[in-house]
Design an enzyme around this catalytic site. Structure first.
Site, PDB file in Angstrom:
ATOM      1  N   ASP A  32      40.580  19.008  73.359  1.00 35.16           N
ATOM      2  CA  ASP A  32      41.647  18.531  72.663  1.00 35.16           C
ATOM      3  C   ASP A  32      42.626  19.916  72.192  1.00 35.16           C
ATOM      4  O   ASP A  32      42.340  20.902  72.200  1.00 35.16           O
ATOM      5  CB  ASP A  32      41.267  18.154  71.158  1.00 35.16           C
ATOM      6  CG  ASP A  32      42.238  17.566  70.321  1.00 35.16           C
ATOM      7  OD1 ASP A  32      41.978  16.254  69.930  1.00 35.16           O
ATOM      8  OD2 ASP A  32      43.134  18.075  69.892  1.00 35.16           O
ATOM      9  N   ILE A  57      45.180  18.096  78.090  1.00 41.70           N
ATOM     10  CA  ILE A  57      44.896  17.255  79.370  1.00 41.70           C
ATOM     11  C   ILE A  57      45.680  17.384  80.371  1.00 41.70           C
ATOM     12  O   ILE A  57      45.323  16.869  81.325  1.00 41.70           O
ATOM     13  CB  ILE A  57      44.754  15.793  78.804  1.00 41.70           C
ATOM     14  CG1 ILE A  57      46.071  15.236  78.309  1.00 41.70           C
ATOM     15  CG2 ILE A  57      43.522  15.510  77.874  1.00 41.70           C
ATOM     16  CD1 ILE A  57      46.174  13.741  77.943  1.00 41.70           C
ATOM     17  N   THR A 119      47.422   0.891  73.280  1.00 39.29           N
ATOM     18  CA  THR A 119      47.925   0.295  72.006  1.00 39.29           C
ATOM     19  C   THR A 119      48.566  -1.086  72.372  1.00 39.29           C
ATOM     20  O   THR A 119      49.031  -1.397  73.407  1.00 39.29           O
ATOM     21  CB  THR A 119      48.726   1.192  71.519  1.00 39.29           C
ATOM     22  OG1 THR A 119      49.614   0.493  70.621  1.00 39.29           O
ATOM     23  CG2 THR A 119      49.744   1.792  72.462  1.00 39.29           C
ATOM     24  N   ASP A 120      48.578  -1.820  71.170  1.00 39.40           N
ATOM     25  CA  ASP A 120      49.216  -3.046  71.421  1.00 39.40           C
ATOM     26  C   ASP A 120      50.582  -3.107  71.497  1.00 39.40           C
ATOM     27  O   ASP A 120      51.510  -4.072  71.940  1.00 39.40           O
ATOM     28  CB  ASP A 120      48.632  -4.207  70.072  1.00 39.40           C
ATOM     29  CG  ASP A 120      49.183  -3.445  68.700  1.00 39.40           C
ATOM     30  OD1 ASP A 120      49.914  -2.228  68.730  1.00 39.40           O
ATOM     31  OD2 ASP A 120      49.196  -4.107  67.758  1.00 39.40           O
ATOM     32  N   GLU A 121      51.243  -1.864  71.191  1.00 42.24           N
ATOM     33  CA  GLU A 121      52.634  -1.928  71.458  1.00 42.24           C
ATOM     34  C   GLU A 121      53.289  -1.721  72.747  1.00 42.24           C
ATOM     35  O   GLU A 121      54.603  -1.936  72.842  1.00 42.24           O
ATOM     36  CB  GLU A 121      53.072  -0.395  70.434  1.00 42.24           C
ATOM     37  CG  GLU A 121      52.503  -0.303  69.200  1.00 42.24           C
ATOM     38  CD  GLU A 121      53.063   0.786  68.404  1.00 42.24           C
ATOM     39  OE1 GLU A 121      53.936   1.282  68.676  1.00 42.24           O
ATOM     40  OE2 GLU A 121      52.460   1.138  67.404  1.00 42.24           O
ATOM     41  N   TYR A 143      57.268   6.190  72.514  1.00 41.87           N
ATOM     42  CA  TYR A 143      55.872   6.110  72.439  1.00 41.87           C
ATOM     43  C   TYR A 143      55.374   5.090  73.176  1.00 41.87           C
ATOM     44  O   TYR A 143      54.719   5.352  74.182  1.00 41.87           O
ATOM     45  CB  TYR A 143      55.460   5.952  70.857  1.00 41.87           C
ATOM     46  CG  TYR A 143      53.877   5.469  70.818  1.00 41.87           C
ATOM     47  CD1 TYR A 143      52.902   6.520  71.103  1.00 41.87           C
ATOM     48  CD2 TYR A 143      53.600   4.473  70.238  1.00 41.87           C
ATOM     49  CE1 TYR A 143      51.890   6.219  71.063  1.00 41.87           C
ATOM     50  CE2 TYR A 143      52.299   4.191  70.134  1.00 41.87           C
ATOM     51  CZ  TYR A 143      51.243   4.979  70.263  1.00 41.87           C
ATOM     52  OH  TYR A 143      49.865   4.596  70.433  1.00 41.87           O
ATOM     53  N   LYS A 147      53.022   5.139  76.942  1.00 38.75           N
ATOM     54  CA  LYS A 147      51.728   4.498  76.858  1.00 38.75           C
ATOM     55  C   LYS A 147      51.520   3.484  77.925  1.00 38.75           C
ATOM     56  O   LYS A 147      50.612   3.189  78.493  1.00 38.75           O
ATOM     57  CB  LYS A 147      51.251   3.949  75.436  1.00 38.75           C
ATOM     58  CG  LYS A 147      51.132   4.967  74.302  1.00 38.75           C
ATOM     59  CD  LYS A 147      49.796   5.914  74.438  1.00 38.75           C
ATOM     60  CE  LYS A 147      48.545   5.298  74.229  1.00 38.75           C
ATOM     61  NZ  LYS A 147      47.305   6.263  74.502  1.00 38.75           N
TER      62      LYS A 147
HETATM   63  P1  NAD Z   1      46.195  11.241  66.525  1.00 41.08           P
HETATM   64  O1  NAD Z   1      47.795  11.546  66.764  1.00 41.08           O
HETATM   65  O2  NAD Z   1      45.493  11.263  65.415  1.00 41.08           O
HETATM   66  O3  NAD Z   1      45.278  12.128  67.657  1.00 41.08           O
HETATM   67  C1  NAD Z   1      45.600  12.633  68.929  1.00 41.08           C
HETATM   68  C2  NAD Z   1      44.788  13.539  69.371  1.00 41.08           C
HETATM   69  O4  NAD Z   1      45.287  13.982  70.641  1.00 41.08           O
HETATM   70  C3  NAD Z   1      44.944  15.114  68.298  1.00 41.08           C
HETATM   71  O5  NAD Z   1      43.686  15.354  68.265  1.00 41.08           O
HETATM   72  C4  NAD Z   1      45.861  15.799  69.203  1.00 41.08           C
HETATM   73  O6  NAD Z   1      45.442  17.174  69.022  1.00 41.08           O
HETATM   74  C5  NAD Z   1      45.245  15.364  70.644  1.00 41.08           C
HETATM   75  N1  NAD Z   1      46.321  15.851  71.767  1.00 41.08           N
HETATM   76  C6  NAD Z   1      47.653  15.550  71.558  1.00 41.08           C
HETATM   77  N2  NAD Z   1      48.219  15.951  72.870  1.00 41.08           N
HETATM   78  C7  NAD Z   1      47.440  16.636  73.440  1.00 41.08           C
HETATM   79  C8  NAD Z   1      47.449  17.017  74.608  1.00 41.08           C
HETATM   80  N3  NAD Z   1      48.379  17.125  75.570  1.00 41.08           N
HETATM   81  N4  NAD Z   1      46.074  17.414  75.292  1.00 41.08           N
HETATM   82  C9  NAD Z   1      44.867  17.310  74.567  1.00 41.08           C
HETATM   83  N5  NAD Z   1      44.702  16.726  73.456  1.00 41.08           N
HETATM   84  C10 NAD Z   1      46.100  16.369  72.713  1.00 41.08           C
HETATM   85  O7  NAD Z   1      46.125   9.535  67.203  1.00 41.08           O
HETATM   86  P2  NAD Z   1      45.167   8.492  66.667  1.00 41.08           P
HETATM   87  O8  NAD Z   1      46.048   7.740  65.952  1.00 41.08           O
HETATM   88  O9  NAD Z   1      43.818   9.063  66.817  1.00 41.08           O
HETATM   89  O10 NAD Z   1      45.406   7.892  68.464  1.00 41.08           O
HETATM   90  C11 NAD Z   1      44.651   8.060  69.326  1.00 41.08           C
HETATM   91  C12 NAD Z   1      44.570   6.986  70.549  1.00 41.08           C
HETATM   92  O11 NAD Z   1      44.623   5.839  70.097  1.00 41.08           O
HETATM   93  C13 NAD Z   1      45.958   7.584  71.063  1.00 41.08           C
HETATM   94  O12 NAD Z   1      45.880   7.133  72.542  1.00 41.08           O
HETATM   95  C14 NAD Z   1      46.853   6.183  70.644  1.00 41.08           C
HETATM   96  O13 NAD Z   1      48.046   5.840  71.587  1.00 41.08           O
HETATM   97  C15 NAD Z   1      45.682   4.902  70.559  1.00 41.08           C
HETATM   98  N6  NAD Z   1      46.039   4.188  69.385  1.00 41.08           N
HETATM   99  C16 NAD Z   1      46.205   4.664  68.198  1.00 41.08           C
HETATM  100  C17 NAD Z   1      46.433   3.427  67.303  1.00 41.08           C
HETATM  101  C18 NAD Z   1      46.862   3.758  65.762  1.00 41.08           C
HETATM  102  O14 NAD Z   1      47.285   2.771  64.957  1.00 41.08           O
HETATM  103  N7  NAD Z   1      46.711   5.289  65.571  1.00 41.08           N
HETATM  104  C19 NAD Z   1      46.283   2.081  67.649  1.00 41.08           C
HETATM  105  C20 NAD Z   1      46.120   1.936  68.761  1.00 41.08           C
HETATM  106  C21 NAD Z   1      45.879   2.851  69.869  1.00 41.08           C
HETATM  107  P1  TYD Z   2      53.285   3.498  61.808  1.00 43.02           P
HETATM  108  O1  TYD Z   2      52.105   3.633  60.796  1.00 43.02           O
HETATM  109  O2  TYD Z   2      54.007   4.357  61.958  1.00 43.02           O
HETATM  110  O3  TYD Z   2      52.599   2.483  62.957  1.00 43.02           O
HETATM  111  P2  TYD Z   2      53.532   1.812  64.032  1.00 43.02           P
HETATM  112  O4  TYD Z   2      54.919   2.145  64.029  1.00 43.02           O
HETATM  113  O5  TYD Z   2      52.719   2.413  65.335  1.00 43.02           O
HETATM  114  O6  TYD Z   2      53.185   0.443  63.871  1.00 43.02           O
HETATM  115  O7  TYD Z   2      54.243   2.115  61.002  1.00 43.02           O
HETATM  116  C1  TYD Z   2      53.372   0.833  60.740  1.00 43.02           C
HETATM  117  C2  TYD Z   2      54.424   0.153  59.910  1.00 43.02           C
HETATM  118  O8  TYD Z   2      55.024   0.694  58.688  1.00 43.02           O
HETATM  119  C3  TYD Z   2      55.896  -0.002  60.947  1.00 43.02           C
HETATM  120  O9  TYD Z   2      56.366  -1.226  60.736  1.00 43.02           O
HETATM  121  C4  TYD Z   2      56.638   0.933  60.334  1.00 43.02           C
HETATM  122  C5  TYD Z   2      56.456   0.811  58.842  1.00 43.02           C
HETATM  123  N1  TYD Z   2      56.626   2.153  58.209  1.00 43.02           N
HETATM  124  C6  TYD Z   2      57.409   2.160  56.872  1.00 43.02           C
HETATM  125  O10 TYD Z   2      57.863   1.380  56.467  1.00 43.02           O
HETATM  126  N2  TYD Z   2      57.493   3.489  56.391  1.00 43.02           N
HETATM  127  C7  TYD Z   2      57.016   4.517  56.533  1.00 43.02           C
HETATM  128  O11 TYD Z   2      57.297   5.510  56.003  1.00 43.02           O
HETATM  129  C8  TYD Z   2      56.261   4.572  57.615  1.00 43.02           C
HETATM  130  C9  TYD Z   2      55.764   5.938  58.390  1.00 43.02           C
HETATM  131  C10 TYD Z   2      56.104   3.378  58.696  1.00 43.02           C
END
Ligand code: NAD
Ligand code: TYD
Length: 331
Positions: A32, A57, A119-121, A143, A147
């Protein structure tokens, strides 16, 4: 298994690491970069049970070092916040695409099994029904575009080199250890502090909420049972619009509903995400946590763990918050 977990110091990565150590007895190495989103504190209770390497990475030397003795790679490492990808997109290309490419090369050289966490995005927005794995990739933000690019590289390494690679696409995650830039922790911490609750647009964008432990289980399922070359959707059991999420947080924290403030919408804001997870369910996975129960647990965790979020909220995050919300919020 002997696993390399990239991004294991982030929100979902650390949840996954804990699961693998506690429920599967795996040997885990975490690689990380410790960006603003990655913290050793996310692994505070398990740090002594794993090998931790600080590195990126996209750095082949760091990857080679981290991979010593590993049988498989699970890649969570990414830049993950849509709003930051709108403000500063290039870092997203480097980490999410070049970083994934570097890991794929290392996996190919060594013949390792590989899971890409996605991600679903990548599918874009859907007005009705749910995306399946054969829906086209139509990302809207830098983003989700990076992905998607990473997912396509992963597929190409299966088709071209026969790499044992799978993709697991999760819906919106929530739970303990999530950085306060994301909707749910931002609203919980603002509500607890009596700060305003900035809702984008009309607040009616819909997300398909998944408890992070359930996503960790889904990624583990794909690692164990996934068929190389395949993608698996991993969606939460409940959909909810943002306003309903924020109102529920207001109730759970005892805050004033008048703290809710509508702010200008995010550019390119996807209206609705929804995943069909039948393919992963057919492998035996199912989410265990309904949204209402998981949200209550999450609020409780933030209430009790100020040691975890206080340093984050007072550091560089403050500057980000002022930059991003300062002008939009009144007063
Ligand atoms: P996060 O932002 O909390 O964590 C990301 C981690 O990656 C951090 O520890 C950061 O230090 C590390 N990182 C960033 N750049 C790096 C690099 N160049 N080399 C090594 N490490 C690096 O993210 P998260 O919410 O835990 O998401 C994790 C994964 O799941 C991501 O791939 C994200 O796209 C995917 N994902 C997230 C969600 C969500 O809702 N959070 C949903 C679906 C998929
Ligand atoms: P977010 O947590 O950023 O996840 P994602 O954009 O990956 O879905 O946002 C979730 C939803 O909440 C999205 O529709 C944007 C909205 N949002 C707000 O309305 N206010 C905020 O301050 C943030 C961060 C997100």
């Amino acid at each position: 298994m002997r696993l390399l977990v990239c991004g294991g110091a982030g929100f979902i990565g650390s949840t996954f690491v804990r699961l693998r150590l506690r429920e599967h007895g795996d040997q885990v190495t975490v690689l990380d970069k410790l960006t603003y989103a990655g913290r050793r504190e996310n692994l505070h209770d398990v740090l002594s049970e794993l090998r931790f390497i600080e590195g990126a990475i996209e750095d082949p030397d760091a990857v080679a070092d981290a991979l010593a003795g590993c049988e498989a790679i699970v890649n969570f490492a990414a830049e993950t916040h849509v709003d930051r990808s709108i403000a500063e997109p290039v870092t997203f290309t480097i980490t999410n695409m070049q970083g994934t490419h570097t890991l794929l090369e290392a996996a190919r050289d060594r013949g390792l099994r590989y899971v890409q966490v996605s991600t679903d995005e990548v599918y874009g927005s859907i007005a009705q029904g749910s995306f399946t794995e054969s829906s086209p990739l139509q990302p809207s933000s830098p983003y989700s575009a990076t992905k998607s690019g990473a997912d396509l590289l992963v597929s190409s390494y299966f088709h071209t080199y026969g790499l044992e690679a799978m993709i697991c696409r999760g819906s919106n995650n929530y739970g303990p250890y999530q950085h306060p830039e994301k909707l749910i922790p931002l609203m919980i911490l603002n509500a607890l502090a009596g700060d305003r609750l900035p809702v984008y647009g009309d607040g009616l964008n819909v997300r398909n909420w998944l408890f992070a432990e359930d996503f960790g289980g889904g990624v583990g399922h794909v690692l164990a049972h996934g068929v190389p070359g395949e993608a698996y959707n991993c969606g939460g059991p409940d959909e909810c619009d943002n306003l309903a999420v924020v109102r529920r947080i207001v109730e759970l924290t005892g805050a004033e509903e008048s703290l809710i403030e509508y702010v200008p919408d995010r550019p390119g804001h996807d209206r609705r995400y929804s995943l069909s997870s039948e393919k992963l369910r057919a492998l035996g996975w199912e989410p265990r946590t309904r949204f209402d129960q998981g949200l209550a647990r999450t609020v409780e965790w933030y209430r009790k763990n100020a040691w975890w979020w206080e340093p984050v909220r007072s550091g560089a995050y403050r500057e980000y918050y002022e930059r991003h919300y300062g002008r939009a919020l009144k007063g």
